[in-house]
Enzyme design. Sequence first.
Site, PDB file in Angstrom:
ATOM      1  N   HIS A 285       0.852  -1.190   0.000  1.00  0.00           N
ATOM      2  CA  HIS A 285       0.000   0.000   0.000  1.00  0.00           C
ATOM      3  C   HIS A 285       0.888   1.240   0.000  1.00  0.00           C
ATOM      4  CE1 HIS A 285      -3.270   2.719   0.858  1.00  0.00           C
ATOM      5  NE2 HIS A 285      -2.591   3.194   1.881  1.00  0.00           N
ATOM      6  N   ASP A 287       0.764   5.280  -0.297  1.00  0.00           N
ATOM      7  CA  ASP A 287       0.032   6.544  -0.380  1.00  0.00           C
ATOM      8  C   ASP A 287       0.755   7.445  -1.370  1.00  0.00           C
ATOM      9  OD1 ASP A 287      -2.163   6.572   1.791  1.00  0.00           O
ATOM     10  OD2 ASP A 287      -0.431   5.774   2.851  1.00  0.00           O
ATOM     11  N   ASP A 397      -7.688   1.654   2.474  1.00  0.00           N
ATOM     12  CA  ASP A 397      -7.329   2.673   3.463  1.00  0.00           C
ATOM     13  C   ASP A 397      -8.103   3.973   3.300  1.00  0.00           C
ATOM     14  OD1 ASP A 397      -5.804   3.509   5.683  1.00  0.00           O
ATOM     15  OD2 ASP A 397      -4.378   4.544   4.393  1.00  0.00           O
TER      16      ASP A 397
END
Length: 593
Positions: A285, A287, A397
């Site tokens: 993951h 961002d 998320d």
Amino acid sequence: MNTHDTHRLARQNRRLVELRVWRNALEQPVEEWRFTGPEGETTQLRLGDRWPSEDFPVRLQATATVPEAWSGMPVELELWLGGEGFVRLSNGVQGGLNPMHRAYRVAESAAGGEQIEIDAEVVPKGIFGSHVYGPGVDSALLVVPETDVRALERDLSMIAEVCAQLPDHEVTPHLLDTIDAALTLLAPVWPTNSKTIISRIVGGQSASRGSGYSQSWAEESGIANPLIEGFGLWSVPEAPSPIEPLSEEARDGVRRAREAVAERLAEIGERYPPVGGIAISGHAHIDLAWLWPLAETRRKARRTFWTQIGLMEQYPDFIFNQSSAQAYQWMEEDDPALFEAIRQRVAEGRWEPVGGAWCECDSNITGGEAFVRQHVYGQRYFQEKFGVRCSVAWFPDVFGYSAGMPQLLRGAGIDNFFTIKISWNETNNLPYDLFEWEGIDGTRVLTHMFRNPAAGYNGNIAPEDIVGTWRNFQQKTQHPESLLTVGWGDGGGGASARMLENYARLKEFPATPRLRMTRVDEFFAAIPRENLPRWVGELYLEFHRGTLTTQGRTKQLNRQAEHRLVEAEVFSALAERHGLAYPHDEIERAWKT
């Protein structure tokens, strides 16, 4: 677990810590380094020196020479250079540098005397953008791995960790007996000379201590010296002598111990077969815009993706998924060779583009048209570049999910939805992990989330994650398997070799969930949709409160930008009817930004 077995497990864990300091047979420091700053200024450094500047990114280069005496031996390079980075070796090996990924293959069987050029781009930053104060060339070692010791340590560590997760299960005493039997086989042949032991504890992997490198991350890398780093000693004495490899007698003892462990586990497995199932997909993951500038996001993605490509070469059954078409486009621009390597893995089915969106976008303040554009551009990119269209929305998320999403997802050809975020709720537990989510117009998408008590979507292939995720799965009566994504995100480099070594040991382990690697789309496709529970309306996150309500100006500007873009398209279409060129590229670029 009764008191006797509790003490047994504590003693065994202590022995495993001692075993870990023997992970390398031989070590040789790489002493001389050349530091090049962002402006091109060059400084000569030695191992242990601090960087002359904390501007970044910097370049650190060295030449390592494999000792002649290591001919015929496997050789690795272990590094910690003061922060996250990207490492390239002259033998073609390349990948990310971070606390969980620090080892690089030099040779399966060294010729002896060969030179390896090391070229690293490094930033003085740790996980989640934390700054590394006083970064330095902390660790640089050529090592000959003690392969069988490393393997036995993983064997026994997995057994011990399962025991910790199943303290009251009747299988646990049998597993503890297995560890005791292995350690008993080692005892007669294991080194006991005080000088040898002290040198190994003090000198082995001595450079594993370094700036910006916490003990918890060190343990995940498997490279740390736990007997030194775990106690926060005021100072460490000099080793009385160089470290020595194990004797052949001790190595034979290690191999016999591994054979005994395998035999005992097979017997235990017949009495206590696996229970439940976990489908595993590698994941990172990232961002795209959080605690660092976009330039660093691009570097993080490149490091992570090369690391995963390298793992696919080492572990043929490893499968990895990655969302966000934007990240792929950056790699296409920044590193065409990497993009081509990804394209090849996508074609063979082991690298899975997921999500179908340009990025893992917000779904609370995003307008309907902007949400649609996310998936128009994402699906189009994946179709053009890889020949695939995604069937699973990927939002692990995002801080809550609008009831308008199912309708829009189905319009993009997506009929499955994945998150884990709602499991973070502070008060009201969502009663389902596998269900049909119905939107405001009656449209439904198949939805799954898991509840990993250890690290959430940054999962690890470890007993705590596996047993905990299965224990928390609420739809066991309707489906025999839960998904679990594994890999460290946001600069942690994704899945690791340590995880995949654990996978080999845990996939058919007694009394725990059976593991298998999977593509996410295949996992969803195998779920029967009959008789699943139904959730109607918004998936509200009872967490991160105030994240959006404190950002009134940001929300206002975002909505104004969305409206202005729609208006720009309308007026551009009208202008085109009067002979003016439609600014297609500019408008698309604005939506993607």
